[in-house]
Motif scaffolding. Structure first.
Motif, PDB file in Angstrom:
ATOM      1  N   THR A 106       0.976  -1.287  -0.118  1.00 51.08           N
ATOM      2  CA  THR A 106      -0.062   0.075   0.027  1.00 51.08           C
ATOM      3  C   THR A 106       0.877   1.177  -0.106  1.00 51.08           C
ATOM      4  N   ARG A 107       1.723   1.267   0.826  1.00 54.85           N
ATOM      5  CA  ARG A 107       2.624   2.517   0.831  1.00 54.85           C
ATOM      6  C   ARG A 107       3.432   2.819  -0.383  1.00 54.85           C
ATOM      7  N   PHE A 108       3.710   1.864  -1.217  1.00 56.77           N
ATOM      8  CA  PHE A 108       4.167   2.129  -2.460  1.00 56.77           C
ATOM      9  C   PHE A 108       3.553   2.499  -3.515  1.00 56.77           C
ATOM     10  N   ILE A 109       2.189   2.285  -3.403  1.00 57.07           N
ATOM     11  CA  ILE A 109       1.256   2.854  -4.307  1.00 57.07           C
ATOM     12  C   ILE A 109       1.108   4.426  -4.208  1.00 57.07           C
ATOM     13  N   ALA A 110       1.101   4.811  -2.911  1.00 58.19           N
ATOM     14  CA  ALA A 110       1.155   6.242  -2.790  1.00 58.19           C
ATOM     15  C   ALA A 110       2.377   6.967  -2.953  1.00 58.19           C
ATOM     16  N   THR A 111       3.057   6.684  -4.076  1.00 55.60           N
ATOM     17  CA  THR A 111       4.140   7.533  -4.625  1.00 55.60           C
ATOM     18  C   THR A 111       4.221   7.958  -5.996  1.00 55.60           C
ATOM     19  N   LYS A 112       4.981   8.983  -6.447  1.00 53.33           N
ATOM     20  CA  LYS A 112       5.072   9.409  -7.700  1.00 53.33           C
ATOM     21  C   LYS A 112       5.200   8.424  -8.699  1.00 53.33           C
ATOM     22  N   GLU A 113       6.105   7.213  -8.623  1.00 48.21           N
ATOM     23  CA  GLU A 113       6.493   6.406  -9.627  1.00 48.21           C
ATOM     24  C   GLU A 113       5.447   5.307  -9.754  1.00 48.21           C
ATOM     25  N   CYS A 114       4.394   5.224  -9.050  1.00 47.79           N
ATOM     26  CA  CYS A 114       3.340   4.407  -9.168  1.00 47.79           C
ATOM     27  C   CYS A 114       2.407   4.983 -10.216  1.00 47.79           C
ATOM     28  N   VAL A 115       3.032   5.462 -11.522  1.00 46.37           N
ATOM     29  CA  VAL A 115       2.288   5.973 -12.346  1.00 46.37           C
ATOM     30  C   VAL A 115       0.875   5.460 -13.015  1.00 46.37           C
ATOM     31  N   ARG A 116       0.561   4.386 -12.768  1.00 45.90           N
ATOM     32  CA  ARG A 116      -0.610   3.703 -13.153  1.00 45.90           C
ATOM     33  C   ARG A 116      -1.742   4.157 -12.146  1.00 45.90           C
TER      34      ARG A 116
END
Length: 318
Positions: free
Chosen positions: A199-209
């Motif tokens: 979940t934490r990595f979804i809320a990052t700029k590089e999770c572009v999709r």
């Protein structure tokens, strides 16, 4: 400080931080960003339309990073060509694969024959011991706080991790409810040799999709805004509340017809929110860690923040 554990040695990474398999979101952009920041990024294989696209995604990731990265195989999304996709991972000599959401036994002989590092997701002591017997290189332990599909026993990370550490000899990686350096260090104190964050990595700029609607919902949500669905069909999974999820929960209270429920909550409904911002007719996976997410940083910023937090804790308490 150095962060050497059996996991960093196994994966040849700087920090024992892995990106989880993220349905329809785990592509080259995010995987490469996590690996470039010193962690271990992953492509989610079964979200891709076919085996050919997996090879292309691996090649694209290699244009974005020269660091180790892996492939996640969600067994529950198995569409008949999983072995073909595993063979591509072997041929492309990726650093490791993770097997999640199902029985890994049918696929372990192929992976072992190629001597490919394999991590298996488990949610109980029995599953962990079985994975070790099958030849897993390490186990990823998911506690009940996690997002997506969970174990049926509803045991939290704090209790489950040390149980499994005591039960197996291979490295244990903790998952579920982790979003910062405090959670990371807590897992080390429990005996884990690394962590997985989804979940934490979804809320990052590089999770572009991921749509801005989905990311912003993760930032705004409290832990109480997540619920576990599909208990009635023995496939519990944690999601964010949404109008569609409220309808689903009402339906689930009336029936345990697995086919009817699966038609309601499927990949297309998932993509309607995470891609198209349609909360009314879609849904998004999320763990209780949403209660600790307050921003949408770059992956490198997030990991360096976690390292600083962890170093303060390590110097103070360890």
């Amino acid at each position: 400080m150095k962060w050497h554990t059996r996991l960093t040695e196994l994966l040849q990474i700087k920090y024992p931080i892995m990106q989880g398999g993220l349905a329809y979101l785990g592509y080259s952009d995010l995987a490469a960003a996590v690996s470039n920041a010193g962690g271990f990024g992953q492509i989610t294989a079964m979200s891709l339309p076919d085996a050919k696209t997996l090879r292309e995604e691996i090649e694209r990731t290699r244009t974005l990073t020269d660091k180790p990265f892996g492939i996640n195989f969600a067994i529950g999304m198995h569409r008949g060509d999983m072995e073909e996709r595993i063979r591509i991972a072997i041929e492309e000599r990726v650093s490791a694969v993770t097997l999640t959401g199902g029985n890994p036994a049918p696929f372990m002989p192929l992976l072992q024959s190629a001597s490919l590092t394999t991590l298996v997701l488990v949610s109980s002591r029995t599953q962990a011991q079985k994975a070790e017997q099958l030849g897993a290189s390490a186990v990823i332990v998911v506690g009940h706080e996690g997002g997506g599909h969970l174990g049926r026993d509803e045991v939290g990370t704090m209790v489950l991790v040390p149980q499994i550490v005591d039960a197996v000899r291979i490295p244990v990686v903790a998952s579920g409810g982790i979003s910062d350096g405090r959670g990371w260090m807590a897992c080390h104190a429990l005996g884990a040799e690394g962590i997985v964050m989804g979940t934490r990595f979804i809320a990052t700029k590089e999770c572009v999709r991921a749509s801005s609607s989905y990311k912003n919902a993760l930032v705004k949500a409290t832990s109480a805004d997540t619920v576990v669905i599909k208990r009635s069909i023995s496939s519990p999974a944690r999601v964010l509340r949404s109008p569609l999820i409220d309808e689903f929960m009402e339906l689930e209270s009336e029936t345990n017809d697995s086919e009817a429920l699966k038609r309601y909550i499927n990949g297309e409904a998932n993509k309607r929110w995470i891609y198209e911002s349609n909360q009314e007719e879609g849904f998004g996976w999320a763990g209780q860690a949403v209660g600790l997410i307050n921003d949408i940083p770059e992956v490198s910023e997030l990991i360096q923040r976690m390292v600083r937090e962890a170093e303060i804790i390590r110097s103070k308490w360890f």
